[in-house]
Design a protein around this motif. Structure first.
Motif, short mmCIF file in Angstrom:
data_model
loop_
_atom_site.label_atom_id
_atom_site.label_comp_id
_atom_site.label_asym_id
_atom_site.label_seq_id
_atom_site.Cartn_x
_atom_site.Cartn_y
_atom_site.Cartn_z
N GLY A 1 1.18 -6.04 -16.98
CA GLY A 1 0.19 -5.24 -17.05
C GLY A 1 -1.36 -5.75 -17.21
O GLY A 1 -2.58 -5.38 -16.67
N SER A 2 -1.30 -6.44 -18.09
CA SER A 2 -2.71 -7.30 -18.54
C SER A 2 -3.21 -8.24 -17.56
O SER A 2 -4.53 -8.37 -17.67
N LEU A 3 -2.33 -8.72 -16.62
CA LEU A 3 -2.73 -9.68 -15.75
C LEU A 3 -2.71 -9.24 -14.38
O LEU A 3 -3.29 -10.06 -13.47
N LEU A 4 -2.49 -8.04 -14.34
CA LEU A 4 -2.64 -7.65 -12.85
C LEU A 4 -3.77 -7.42 -12.22
O LEU A 4 -4.89 -7.15 -13.13
N THR A 5 -3.95 -7.54 -10.82
CA THR A 5 -5.50 -7.61 -10.23
C THR A 5 -5.30 -7.18 -9.11
O THR A 5 -4.06 -6.60 -8.64
N ASP A 6 -6.37 -6.55 -8.52
CA ASP A 6 -6.19 -6.02 -7.21
C ASP A 6 -5.44 -6.77 -6.20
O ASP A 6 -4.56 -6.23 -5.40
N GLU A 7 -5.79 -8.14 -6.24
CA GLU A 7 -4.82 -9.10 -5.30
C GLU A 7 -3.45 -9.03 -5.66
O GLU A 7 -2.64 -9.21 -4.54
N THR A 8 -3.22 -9.42 -6.94
CA THR A 8 -1.79 -9.55 -6.97
C THR A 8 -0.79 -8.33 -6.81
O THR A 8 0.15 -8.08 -6.68
N PHE A 9 -1.74 -7.02 -7.15
CA PHE A 9 -1.12 -5.72 -6.68
C PHE A 9 -0.94 -5.66 -5.36
O PHE A 9 0.30 -5.33 -4.96
N ALA A 10 -1.87 -6.02 -4.47
CA ALA A 10 -1.68 -5.70 -2.81
C ALA A 10 -0.47 -6.73 -2.80
O ALA A 10 0.16 -6.36 -1.55
N LEU A 11 -0.58 -8.04 -3.11
CA LEU A 11 0.41 -9.07 -2.75
C LEU A 11 2.10 -8.46 -3.33
O LEU A 11 2.91 -8.54 -2.58
N SER A 12 2.01 -7.93 -4.45
CA SER A 12 3.22 -7.30 -4.80
C SER A 12 3.72 -6.24 -3.87
O SER A 12 5.03 -6.06 -3.69
N MET A 13 2.90 -5.17 -3.36
CA MET A 13 3.31 -4.42 -2.70
C MET A 13 3.76 -4.80 -1.25
O MET A 13 4.65 -4.21 -0.67
#
Length: 235
Positions: free
Chosen positions: A105-117
């Motif tokens: 959660g501390s290092l999650l970003t818009d980009e890594t969130f979109a990538l994970s989805m």
């Protein structure tokens, strides 16, 4: 992108998104240098704050002589969207320890969130700590290094926008959106296109009436609600 959830796959899957971090990181470093911050301060801000939009806001508010409390409140409102993203990722990390979830959660970003989805489309709706943590760390280190280099080059490039660096994030998200629509078979393609158009309209209209630091949260909540209604009513 494949169904591999190893750390090595996390590194490889994140590489295509790094152009956005590099472009905007360089731009931030240059802008912050022009505002009077030295390279060490720029690098530390990227390491501690780790939010591109918030860091630009901090620099502009410092130049405007804003109070500390005003800066903190603005950064909080601007970054509040991460609460929604963190809650979306959390169910896929429920088998991990609390400590590992805090790291993610501390290092999650818009980009890594979109990538994970997008990754969920290839892994039968599964994520792993090794994959997502590696993706987060690669993005994090790239952002820090890029902003530091931008600060070092600040005196040589007074206007980073002339090189199109400010468009790097936008181009990256367009690419991630395309991959998400192309790969997701769980939602009707027509519904996805409709929701993209609705979101564009909401953002366009919202920019007229709603402060930008609240707009993303409101559009997300309204868009999700409309998406659920349309899916159950017509799809």
């Amino acid at each position: 992108m494949k169904n591999d959830l190893s750390a090595r796959a996390g590194f490889k899957d994140t590489i295509p998104t790094l152009s956005g971090y590099i472009g905007v990181g360089l731009a931030f470093g240059i802008v912050a240098k022009a505002a009077g911050l030295n390279v060490l301060m720029i690098t530390l801000m990227s390491a501690i704050t780790y939010s591109g939009a918030a860091q630009f806001v901090i620099v502009s508010m410092l130049l405007a002589g804003s109070s500390f409390s005003a800066i903190v409140l603005s950064v909080f409102l601007l970054s509040a969207r991460m609460l929604l993203m963190g809650m979306t990722v959390a169910p896929f990390m429920k088998k991990e320890s609390l400590f590992r979830n805090v790291i993610i959660g501390s290092l999650l970003t818009d980009e890594t969130f979109a990538l994970s989805m997008n990754k969920l489309n290839y892994t039968n709706r599964q994520l792993s700590f090794d994959w997502l943590n590696t993706s987060n760390l690669v993005a994090y280190l790239t952002w820090i290094i890029s902003s530091g280099i931008g600060g070092a080059l600040g005196s040589l490039i007074p206007n980073p926008n002339q090189f199109g660096l400010d468009f790097a994030f936008i181009a990256m998200f367009i690419g991630l959106l395309y991959l998400q629509v192309a790969a997701d078979r769980t939602i009707d393609r027509r519904l996805q296109v409709i929701m993209i158009l609705i979101t564009l309209v909401l953002v366009y209209v919202g920019m007229i009436f709603v402060p930008s630091n609240l707009l993303l949260i409101l559009v997300t909540l309204i868009g999700c609600g409309l998406g659920v209604l349309l899916k159950h009513a017509f799809f």
